[in-house]
Design an enzyme around this catalytic site. Structure first.
Site, PDB file in Angstrom:
ATOM      1  N   HIS A 364      15.834   0.997 -14.487  1.00 44.01           N
ATOM      2  CA  HIS A 364      15.088   1.322 -16.280  1.00 44.01           C
ATOM      3  C   HIS A 364      14.091   1.178 -16.065  1.00 44.01           C
ATOM      4  O   HIS A 364      13.519   1.986 -16.692  1.00 44.01           O
ATOM      5  CB  HIS A 364      15.761  -0.208 -16.708  1.00 44.01           C
ATOM      6  CG  HIS A 364      15.657   0.041 -18.794  1.00 44.01           C
ATOM      7  ND1 HIS A 364      14.557   0.621 -19.197  1.00 44.01           N
ATOM      8  CD2 HIS A 364      16.127   1.206 -19.554  1.00 44.01           C
ATOM      9  CE1 HIS A 364      14.504   0.029 -20.291  1.00 44.01           C
ATOM     10  NE2 HIS A 364      16.117   0.851 -20.368  1.00 44.01           N
ATOM     11  N   CYS A 365      13.153   0.570 -15.188  1.00 44.46           N
ATOM     12  CA  CYS A 365      11.298   0.192 -15.302  1.00 44.46           C
ATOM     13  C   CYS A 365      11.053   1.261 -14.782  1.00 44.46           C
ATOM     14  O   CYS A 365      10.243   1.850 -14.451  1.00 44.46           O
ATOM     15  CB  CYS A 365      11.616  -0.862 -14.366  1.00 44.46           C
ATOM     16  SG  CYS A 365      11.842  -2.809 -15.070  1.00 44.46           S
TER      17      CYS A 365
END
Length: 372
Positions: A364-365
């Site tokens: 997600h980062c």
């Protein structure tokens, strides 16, 4: 592209949920030796796997500096061939966390605009992770210009995309440990920060989780501990081990969520998503591969990495979930099974992500979605 100084909320714009339809998604090619080491081969393979998984569903934009363009193309071809819907954007960046340095996008249902929030490497002079973040801070407006999207300038308001989640229906979710950190917006109190969140993201209610993932160097971004999987339904990183330092953090957030409702007054369903059973630590071999700049946060042998399966990413037809292998293979299988139970029509796609985790974040980062 126009630079806008108004309020997205007042203009009828809001941040949609990640599980709503995407036009495209962004990934920044890994290149910083202090994050991914001097031997970046494993990181390049992991990033390529994420990019190809995105490209099977939607346009994938790969942001890469000129020095690494040929490398990126070579890995992308080797790891899955060339695809029409993978495009390189030539921009220089300080690091590769697209979630935090790309624009946050908002929509009114007809038009998409970007927001350029301030970025100070997760804490600036107070506890930022590197000393020079100028290129990362300049990226949001460059991306909007490239895509011919108008862009709101949030000025000095510091906010990373990984520090907020939304259900797209008026509910914004954050952690107190991150947004109230003295390194973000020390001149604003909690109420003022909340008003800015509503102003820029178009929300009506902010859920303030107390804490995030233990030892998360972003001051505990929400995207590593809790995520909406549908309206009024979240997954929460969890452990049953009361001796694990994560237990108290997750328990505080669970207690909070069980006594809250969303912006539409609905009780929030919480699905527990256990963290890897075996903590993942920095070892001497890994540490020897890093090359840190002056002023950069340094790793230490024995440091626990902030591993969490909540750090997944929605594409238009899948959920890309990080897996770690080795002694955590059973934990990986358990996480995949739990996510399959909440995925609806999406396919859960496990992506070996140890090399991304070693950089300090996860799937997600390194991604940011552009809404349809």
């Amino acid at each position: 592209m126009k630079i806008l100084n108004g309020s997205p909320s007042a203009d009828g714009f809001h941040m949609p949920a990640e599980y709503e339809k995407h036009r495209a998604s962004f990934v920044i090619w890994p290149h910083r030796p202090g994050s991914f080491g001097t031997d970046r081969r494993a990181a390049c393979v992991a990033f390529s796997a994420v990019i190809h998984a995105i490209a099977r569903d939607e346009q994938a934009y790969v942001i890469v500096g000129k020095e690494h363009e040929e490398e990126a193309l070579a890995y992308l071809r080797a790891e899955g061939g060339t695809e029409d819907n993978i495009s390189l954007l030539s921009f220089e960046t300080d690091d590769s966390w697209a979630r935090d340095v790309c624009p946050v996008f908002v929509t009114n249902g007809r038009t998409v605009r970007g927001i350029d929030f301030g970025f100070n490497a997760w804490g600036g002079e107070y506890n930022g992770l590197y000393a020079d973040w100028r290129k990362d801070n300049e990226l949001a407006q460059k991306v909007c210009k490239e895509l011919s999207l108008d862009c709101y300038d949030a000025g000095n308001f510091i906010l990373e995309g990984g520090s907020v989640h939304t259900d797209g229906e008026g509910t914004i979710m954050v952690t107190e440990s991150c947004l109230l950190s003295p390194g973000r917006n020390p001149g604003l109190d909690k109420a003022e920060i909340e008003e800015n969140l509503k102003k820029y993201l178009g929300g009506q209610k902010v859920l303030w989780l107390p804490r995030g993932i233990y030892n998360d160097e972003t001051d505990e971004h929400v995207d590593n501990v809790c995520a909406f999987v549908s309206p009024a339904h979240v997954v929460l990183a969890w452990t049953d081990d009361k001796n694990d330092p994560q237990y108290a953090l997750s328990k505080a957030s669970l207690d909070y969520l069980e006594n809250e409702t969303d912006a539409l007054g609905r009780k929030i369903k919480v699905t527990k998503l256990p963290i890897p059973e075996h903590p993942i630590l920095v070892d001497e071999k890994l540490l020897s591969g890093y090359e840190f700049e002056t002023g950069e946060d340094m790793r230490e042998v024995g440091e626990r990495l902030a591993a969490s399966y909540v750090n997944f990413f929605f594409t238009n037809s899948s959920i890309l979930v990080p897996v770690f292998g080795g002694e955590n293979e059973e934990s990986d299988r358990r996480a995949i099974g739990i996510l399959e139970g909440v995925a609806g029509n999406r396919k859960v796609v496990p992506v070996p992500a140890m090399a991304i985790l070693q950089g300090g974040g996860n799937i997600h980062c390194i991604t940011m979605q552009l809404p349809q």
